[in-house]
Design an enzyme around this catalytic site. Structure first.
Site, PDB file in Angstrom:
ATOM      1  N   ASN A   1     -23.962   2.134   4.314  1.00 23.16           N
ATOM      2  CA  ASN A   1     -22.786   2.942   4.620  1.00 23.16           C
ATOM      3  C   ASN A   1     -23.055   4.329   4.043  1.00 23.16           C
ATOM      4  OD1 ASN A   1     -20.305   4.124   4.897  1.00 23.16           O
ATOM      5  ND2 ASN A   1     -19.147   2.494   3.886  1.00 23.16           N
TER       6      ASN A   1
ATOM      7  N   ARG B   1     -23.013   1.474   9.241  1.00 25.85           N
ATOM      8  CA  ARG B   1     -21.628   1.780   9.586  1.00 25.85           C
ATOM      9  C   ARG B   1     -21.617   3.189  10.179  1.00 25.85           C
ATOM     10  NH1 ARG B   1     -16.500   2.424   5.549  1.00 25.85           N
ATOM     11  NH2 ARG B   1     -14.993   2.818   7.197  1.00 25.85           N
TER      12      ARG B   1
ATOM     13  N   HIS C   1     -11.144   2.696  10.788  1.00 23.68           N
ATOM     14  CA  HIS C   1     -11.074   1.469   9.967  1.00 23.68           C
ATOM     15  C   HIS C   1     -11.174   0.208  10.821  1.00 23.68           C
ATOM     16  CE1 HIS C   1      -8.442   3.774   6.802  1.00 23.68           C
ATOM     17  NE2 HIS C   1      -9.704   3.768   6.427  1.00 23.68           N
TER      18      HIS C   1
ATOM     19  N   ARG D   1      -3.905  13.011   2.494  1.00 27.10           N
ATOM     20  CA  ARG D   1      -3.673  13.434   3.882  1.00 27.10           C
ATOM     21  C   ARG D   1      -2.210  13.265   4.251  1.00 27.10           C
ATOM     22  NH1 ARG D   1      -8.151   9.630   6.242  1.00 27.10           N
ATOM     23  NH2 ARG D   1      -9.907  10.344   5.002  1.00 27.10           N
TER      24      ARG D   1
ATOM     25  N   GLY E   1      -7.818  -0.737  -1.088  1.00 25.61           N
ATOM     26  CA  GLY E   1      -7.556  -0.649  -2.539  1.00 25.61           C
ATOM     27  C   GLY E   1      -6.081  -0.793  -2.903  1.00 25.61           C
ATOM     28  N   ILE E   2      -5.195  -0.166  -2.143  1.00 28.84           N
ATOM     29  CA  ILE E   2      -3.755  -0.272  -2.417  1.00 28.84           C
ATOM     30  C   ILE E   2      -3.243  -1.633  -1.939  1.00 28.84           C
ATOM     31  CG2 ILE E   2      -1.479   0.689  -1.869  1.00 28.84           C
ATOM     32  CD1 ILE E   2      -2.847   3.443  -1.541  1.00 28.84           C
TER      33      ILE E   2
ATOM     34  N   GLU F   1      -4.680  -4.399  -1.506  1.00 29.01           N
ATOM     35  CA  GLU F   1      -5.192  -5.582  -2.212  1.00 29.01           C
ATOM     36  C   GLU F   1      -4.676  -5.682  -3.645  1.00 29.01           C
ATOM     37  OE1 GLU F   1      -9.507  -5.308  -1.892  1.00 29.01           O
ATOM     38  OE2 GLU F   1      -9.288  -4.902   0.249  1.00 29.01           O
TER      39      GLU F   1
ATOM     40  N   GLU G   1     -16.023  -5.062   4.906  1.00 27.43           N
ATOM     41  CA  GLU G   1     -16.651  -4.418   6.065  1.00 27.43           C
ATOM     42  C   GLU G   1     -18.145  -4.693   6.098  1.00 27.43           C
ATOM     43  OE1 GLU G   1     -14.559  -1.203   4.411  1.00 27.43           O
ATOM     44  OE2 GLU G   1     -14.000  -0.410   6.385  1.00 27.43           O
TER      45      GLU G   1
HETATM   46  P1  ADP Z   1     -11.454   3.913   0.130  1.00 27.83           P
HETATM   47  O1  ADP Z   1     -10.483   4.108   1.246  1.00 27.83           O
HETATM   48  O2  ADP Z   1     -12.099   5.178  -0.344  1.00 27.83           O
HETATM   49  O3  ADP Z   1     -12.406   2.749   0.332  1.00 27.83           O
HETATM   50  P2  ADP Z   1     -10.024   2.142  -1.621  1.00 27.83           P
HETATM   51  O4  ADP Z   1      -9.744   1.190  -0.510  1.00 27.83           O
HETATM   52  O5  ADP Z   1     -10.884   1.675  -2.743  1.00 27.83           O
HETATM   53  O6  ADP Z   1     -10.543   3.524  -1.109  1.00 27.83           O
HETATM   54  O7  ADP Z   1      -8.594   2.561  -2.221  1.00 27.83           O
HETATM   55  C1  ADP Z   1      -8.486   3.452  -3.304  1.00 27.83           C
HETATM   56  C2  ADP Z   1      -7.027   3.538  -3.746  1.00 27.83           C
HETATM   57  O8  ADP Z   1      -6.544   2.215  -4.019  1.00 27.83           O
HETATM   58  C3  ADP Z   1      -6.854   4.299  -5.051  1.00 27.83           C
HETATM   59  O9  ADP Z   1      -6.676   5.666  -4.809  1.00 27.83           O
HETATM   60  C4  ADP Z   1      -5.601   3.673  -5.625  1.00 27.83           C
HETATM   61  O10 ADP Z   1      -4.464   4.365  -5.130  1.00 27.83           O
HETATM   62  C5  ADP Z   1      -5.584   2.264  -5.057  1.00 27.83           C
HETATM   63  N1  ADP Z   1      -5.959   1.251  -6.070  1.00 27.83           N
HETATM   64  C6  ADP Z   1      -7.201   0.889  -6.438  1.00 27.83           C
HETATM   65  N2  ADP Z   1      -7.161  -0.058  -7.410  1.00 27.83           N
HETATM   66  C7  ADP Z   1      -5.860  -0.303  -7.649  1.00 27.83           C
HETATM   67  C8  ADP Z   1      -5.137  -1.170  -8.527  1.00 27.83           C
HETATM   68  N3  ADP Z   1      -5.768  -1.987  -9.371  1.00 27.83           N
HETATM   69  N4  ADP Z   1      -3.782  -1.131  -8.501  1.00 27.83           N
HETATM   70  C9  ADP Z   1      -3.147  -0.313  -7.640  1.00 27.83           C
HETATM   71  N5  ADP Z   1      -3.763   0.527  -6.792  1.00 27.83           N
HETATM   72  C10 ADP Z   1      -5.086   0.537  -6.782  1.00 27.83           C
END
Ligand code: ADP
Length: 406
Positions: free
Chosen positions: A7, A90, A179, A240, A329-330, A332, A383
């Site tokens: 990636n 990717r 995505h 964004r 990240g959010i 999950e 992914e």
């Molecule tokens: P990307 O889109 O770059 O792959 P991610 O999917 O890793 O990013 O998401 C990153 C965001 O996820 C961070 O900016 C944060 O807001 C959120 N995040 C990451 N870990 C946690 C956590 N443990 N608790 C809450 N929010 C989280």
């Protein structure tokens, strides 16, 4: 068969080496801060971590370093890089041409180059990764998996903007969506968890990470998605803006903002960061909101409200919804945000099990109550596993597989 998944972005290259078809990850890692003084490689193998600061000028250097590391006498997992049978890349934008994953040849490369016009920050580094891998691994099969491809099934009524039709013909201005590898992966997993075939699910998949997008999946296929021509459209994100009245931009242009200023404003200074004024990370915003920071709370409230609107809209276009899926990240990790979003989605039959939600952090879980009409799942996205799988499938003798079959 050993499949390397790459990636390649402008400032980092992530990699995973898979043993297929078992799907075991033999090693993984990333080269980050490419082009900066502080660039470095982090490599994970056999439960160990190896980190080295190394000057890495560009994506090509990064790929060379990754391959060297994978075949290194001490930290490597291969005797020689020729042990890599196939490489899955990717690629962000596949335009209207790529509706699935494909074996790379010169024609595919020319098209990825052409679509760089629509994804200037993403396709060029993706392409640099492909070229570097082709050079270093001339005997390995090279495969491209597109972020846009899963959305190729979106009907015209959903992908057309109400702009003069010539702009679609002349410049390809339409909704493409992004995505897609993630939305496809979690939609397939949700169907599997429910014990259904991949075409037997209607789901609203919410990929909430730094970038956020929501997809309506009908009978296992994407029929609408919140991101558009570019990843700027849709729900607000870390930095964004998501959807806004386009006239705001003309208004600001009249006030002296240049096109470049507006691009920066909407991509890097808006969203959660723009509203809160303090952070794009929901962890910080939650903490601040709990301490009474009004704009941090407002940023979270706007984010959840706008996600609610998309969930409502997609429930309308799907007719029936079997599942809402959270990933990214959010999605999950952010228990409190899932709670706020689900509490706002009772209208479509969502009932959250608060205890299940609290323990569902970075793991696959069903978080609805028993009497909920709609299932709610947390499904960590994967992914790279989807790309490894597509690459393996193509290596078995086909040149192209549409997403609908993947
Ligand atoms: P990307 O889109 O770059 O792959 P991610 O999917 O890793 O990013 O998401 C990153 C965001 O996820 C961070 O900016 C944060 O807001 C959120 N995040 C990451 N870990 C946690 C956590 N443990 N608790 C809450 N929010 C989280």
């Amino acid at each position: 068969m050993k499949v390397l998944v790459i990636n390649a972005g402008s400032s980092s290259v992530k990699y995973h080496l898979y043993q297929m078809p078992r799907g075991d990850v033999l090693a993984r890692g990333l080269v980050e801060r490419i082009g900066e003084e502080s660039s470095r490689l982090s490599h994970f193998f056999n439960g160990k971590t190896y980190t080295v600061p190394t000057k890495v000028e560009d994506v090509e250097n990064a790929i060379e370093l990754i391959l060297q590391t994978l075949a290194d006498g001490e930290v490597g997992v291969l005797r020689h890089i020729s042990g890599i049978n196939a490489v899955g890349h990717r690629v962000v934008h596949g335009g209207e041409e790529f509706t699935g994953s494909i074996i790379i040849n010169e024609r595919v490369i020319a098209s990825i180059e052409k679509f760089a016009d629509l994804a200037p920050l993403h396709n060029p580094p993706n392409l640099a990764g492909i070229r570097a891998a082709q050079r270093s691994l001339p005997n390995a099969l090279q495969v491209a998996c597109f972020d846009t491809a899963f959305h190729a099934t979106i009907p015209k009524v959903a992908y057309m903007y109400a702009l003069p039709y010539e702009l679609y013909k002349k410049y390809g201005i339409r909704r493409y969506g992004f995505h897609g590898i993630s939305h496809r992966y979690v939609a397939r997993r949700a169907a599997a968890i429910m014990g259904r075939g991949k075409y037997k699910i209607n789901a609203i998949t919410c990929h909430l990470g730094n970038g956020c997008s929501i997809t309506a999946v009908k009978n296992g296929r994407s029929i609408d998605t919140s991101m558009g021509l570019t990843p700027l459209e849709g729900v607000p994100m870390g930095t964004r803006s998501g959807d806004l009245d386009p006239a705001i931009l003309f208004y600001l242009a009249d006030k002296g903002y240049s096109a470049e200023d507006l691009k920066n404003l909407c991509n890097t200074k808006s969203g959660l960061l723009g509203i809160s004024g303090v952070s794009n990370d929901v962890r910080n915003l939650e903490e601040l909101a709990a301490k009474g920071h009004a704009r941090a709370k407002l940023a979270i409230d706007v984010f959840c409200y706008r996600i609610k609107k998309y969930i409502g809209a997609y429930a309308a276009v799907l007719d029936t919804v079997d599942a809402v899926v959270f990933t990214g990240g959010i999605g999950e990790n952010a228990v409190f945000l899932r709670e706020q979003i689900c509490d706002a989605a009772t209208q479509i039959g969502v009932r959250l099990d608060y205890t299940a939600n609290e323990s569902a952090i970075a793991k696959e879980a069903e978080i609805n109550t028993k009497d909920s009409q709609v299932k709610v799942f947390v499904i960590p996205t994967n992914e790279q596993a989807a790309i490894a799988n597509d690459t393996y499938e193509l290596a078995r003798g086909r040149t192209f597989i549409p997403c609908a079959l993947l």
